[in-house]
Motif scaffolding. Structure first.
Motif, PDB file in Angstrom:
ATOM      1  N   UNK A 132       0.819  -1.212   0.000  1.00  0.00           N
ATOM      2  CA  UNK A 132       0.000   0.000   0.000  1.00  0.00           C
ATOM      3  C   UNK A 132       0.858   1.269   0.000  1.00  0.00           C
ATOM      4  N   UNK A 133       1.922   1.290   0.794  1.00  0.00           N
ATOM      5  CA  UNK A 133       2.741   2.493   0.869  1.00  0.00           C
ATOM      6  C   UNK A 133       3.472   2.773  -0.442  1.00  0.00           C
ATOM      7  N   UNK A 134       3.915   1.732  -1.114  1.00  0.00           N
ATOM      8  CA  UNK A 134       4.548   1.928  -2.412  1.00  0.00           C
ATOM      9  C   UNK A 134       3.544   2.473  -3.417  1.00  0.00           C
ATOM     10  N   UNK A 135       2.299   2.023  -3.320  1.00  0.00           N
ATOM     11  CA  UNK A 135       1.256   2.524  -4.209  1.00  0.00           C
ATOM     12  C   UNK A 135       1.026   4.012  -3.966  1.00  0.00           C
ATOM     13  N   UNK A 136       1.012   4.419  -2.682  1.00  0.00           N
ATOM     14  CA  UNK A 136       0.785   5.818  -2.352  1.00  0.00           C
ATOM     15  C   UNK A 136       1.961   6.695  -2.784  1.00  0.00           C
ATOM     16  N   UNK A 137       3.172   6.176  -2.651  1.00  0.00           N
ATOM     17  CA  UNK A 137       4.357   6.961  -2.973  1.00  0.00           C
ATOM     18  C   UNK A 137       4.619   7.041  -4.476  1.00  0.00           C
ATOM     19  N   UNK A 228       9.520  12.472  -6.366  1.00  0.00           N
ATOM     20  CA  UNK A 228       8.602  13.604  -6.330  1.00  0.00           C
ATOM     21  C   UNK A 228       7.180  13.069  -6.192  1.00  0.00           C
ATOM     22  N   UNK A 229       6.582  13.287  -5.026  1.00  0.00           N
ATOM     23  CA  UNK A 229       5.205  12.861  -4.784  1.00  0.00           C
ATOM     24  C   UNK A 229       4.304  14.089  -4.786  1.00  0.00           C
ATOM     25  N   UNK A 230       3.206  14.026  -5.492  1.00  0.00           N
ATOM     26  CA  UNK A 230       2.366  15.219  -5.679  1.00  0.00           C
ATOM     27  C   UNK A 230       1.683  15.661  -4.389  1.00  0.00           C
ATOM     28  N   UNK A 231       1.629  14.789  -3.376  1.00  0.00           N
ATOM     29  CA  UNK A 231       0.952  15.148  -2.133  1.00  0.00           C
ATOM     30  C   UNK A 231       1.898  15.653  -1.052  1.00  0.00           C
ATOM     31  N   UNK A 232       3.104  15.099  -0.979  1.00  0.00           N
ATOM     32  CA  UNK A 232       4.018  15.488   0.099  1.00  0.00           C
ATOM     33  C   UNK A 232       5.328  16.081  -0.409  1.00  0.00           C
ATOM     34  N   UNK A 233       5.514  16.159  -1.713  1.00  0.00           N
ATOM     35  CA  UNK A 233       6.711  16.767  -2.266  1.00  0.00           C
ATOM     36  C   UNK A 233       7.866  15.800  -2.420  1.00  0.00           C
ATOM     37  N   UNK A 272      -2.789  10.449   4.744  1.00  0.00           N
ATOM     38  CA  UNK A 272      -3.520  10.925   3.575  1.00  0.00           C
ATOM     39  C   UNK A 272      -4.104   9.739   2.817  1.00  0.00           C
ATOM     40  N   UNK A 273      -3.315   8.661   2.716  1.00  0.00           N
ATOM     41  CA  UNK A 273      -3.787   7.468   2.025  1.00  0.00           C
ATOM     42  C   UNK A 273      -4.964   6.823   2.703  1.00  0.00           C
ATOM     43  N   UNK A 274      -4.944   6.782   4.040  1.00  0.00           N
ATOM     44  CA  UNK A 274      -6.074   6.217   4.777  1.00  0.00           C
ATOM     45  C   UNK A 274      -7.340   7.018   4.511  1.00  0.00           C
TER      46      UNK A 274
END
Length: 279
Positions: A132-137, A228-233, A272-274
Motif C-alpha cells: 500500500x505504501x509503495x502505491x501511495x508513494x 517527487x510525490x504530488x501530495x508530500x513533495x 492521507x492514504x487512509x
C-alpha cells in the motif's frame, strides 16, 4: 466463463486468508473467518460491490487486469492464479522466459513491511506487486500492459514518467536502468523476451541506444533516490534490492534517508492514504 465455479473459488480463497497474512490487523470483534469483501476490494484496488457481484456469480467477464489484481490480493500461487483465469474464461499470462506473478514468499514480505514502501519486480523491471505504501508513494505501477509494463521502456519512451524524479537525476536513473538490463540480457542470453525488448528500445530511443552502446553492466542492488510525490513533495529514500536465488525476481525496499524529512513525509502520506481509501 464458469461463473458459479469462479464465485465459489473466490469465496473459498478469501475465507482461507487471515488478515495478518496480508498485513491487516484483526480486531477483537472480528467475526469473519478470513478476509472481508471490502478488504479484498481494498487490496485489489476495486469496488466492494464488484467483489460482491463476482462472489455471487452476477458479474460480467472480468478483464485480465482485474484478475491479476485479485490474484495478488488473494495471494494465489501460480497454479491457483492460472485456475482463476481459466474459470473466468481468460488466457493466463505467458510465463515463458520471465515471470509475471510475484512469488508467494515475496508477497508475504511486502505485507510484513507495513508502512515501508516496497515492490516486487521481475528481472526485466516489470512491477509484479506493490504494498500500500509503495502505491501511495509511486502510484500504481502494476497497471501497465505491453512494453509499457517495463520500467526501462517507460523511462526512455514516455517523458511524463520522468516527472517522478527530479530532472537533474535523470542521467543517473537512465544509466542504472540500462546497466541493469545489460546484466539481465547477459544472464538470459538468447532469450526472445529480452532480445525483443532491447531491439524495440534501440529503435524507439536514441538516448537508450547511446547508453546501450557504452556496455555498462551492473545489477542494481542499492541506490539513493529522490522521489517527487504530488501530495508530500520531494522524498529522499534509500533503495535496497533483495534478489531471489535464480535472479528472476527482486524485492525493492524504500527506507527514509537519515538526516532528511522523509520519515515524516511518509507518515503523512500514510494518513492521507487512509483518508483516500475511506472515501
Amino acid at each position: 466463463m464458469q461463473r458459479d465455479e469462479l464465485a465459489d473459488f473466490l469465496r473459498r480463497r478469501r475465507l482461507a486468508i487471515r488478515p495478518a497474512d496480508v498485513g491487516l490487523v484483526e480486531g477483537p470483534r472480528r467475526r469473519t473467518a478470513g478476509l472481508r469483501r471490502e478488504e479484498v476490494a481494498l487490496l485489489a484496488g476495486m469496488s466492494t460491490d464488484y467483489v460482491v457481484r463476482l462472489e455471487q456469480g452476477r458479474s460480467a467477464q472480468p478483464s485480465a487486469q482485474l484478475l491479476s489484481a485479485l490474484a495478488r490480493a488473494l495471494r494465489l500461487t501460480e497454479d491457483e492464479r492460472d485456475h482463476l483465469y481459466h474459470l473466468a474464461g481468460v488466457t493466463p499470462p505467458r510465463t515463458s522466459g520471465g515471470v509475471t506473478h510475484a512469488r508467494a514468499g515475496l508477497l508475504r514480505m511486502l505485507d510484513l513491511l507495513g508502512d515501508t514502501p516496497a515492490t516486487v519486480a521481475s528481472d526485466l523491471g516489470e512491477t509484479l506487486a506493490q504494498n500500500r505504501m509503495a502505491m501511495l508513494l509511486l502510484g500504481d505501477q502494476t497497471r501497465f500492459r505491453g512494453d509499457e509494463r517495463y520500467h526501462v521502456w517507460r523511462w526512455f519512451t514516455d517523458p511524463q514518467w520522468r516527472a517522478l524524479y527530479p530532472a537533474q537525476d535523470a542521467d543517473h536513473h537512465g544509466r542504472v536502468s540500462v546497466a541493469d538490463l545489460r546484466a539481465t540480457a547477459a544472464r538470459r542470453h538468447g532469450d526472445a523476451d529480452v532480445d525483443g525488448l532491447v531491439r524495440r528500445l534501440l529503435a524507439a530511443s536514441p538516448e537508450f541506444a547511446a547508453l546501450w552502446g557504452e556496455h555498462e553492466v551492473a545489477v542494481r542492488r542499492s541506490d539513493r533516490k529522490r522521489i517527487v510525490n504530488r501530495q508530500v513533495g520531494l522524498v529522499h529514500v534509500d533503495c535496497e534490492t533483495l534478489v531471489t536465488p535464480d535472479l528472476g525476481q527482486k524485492l525493492l525496499v524504500l527506507t527514509p534517508q537519515p538526516g532528511t524529512d522523509a520519515a515524516e513525509k511518509l507518515a503523512l502520506l500514510s494518513v492521507v492514504g487512509l483518508q483516500h481509501f475511506s472515501t
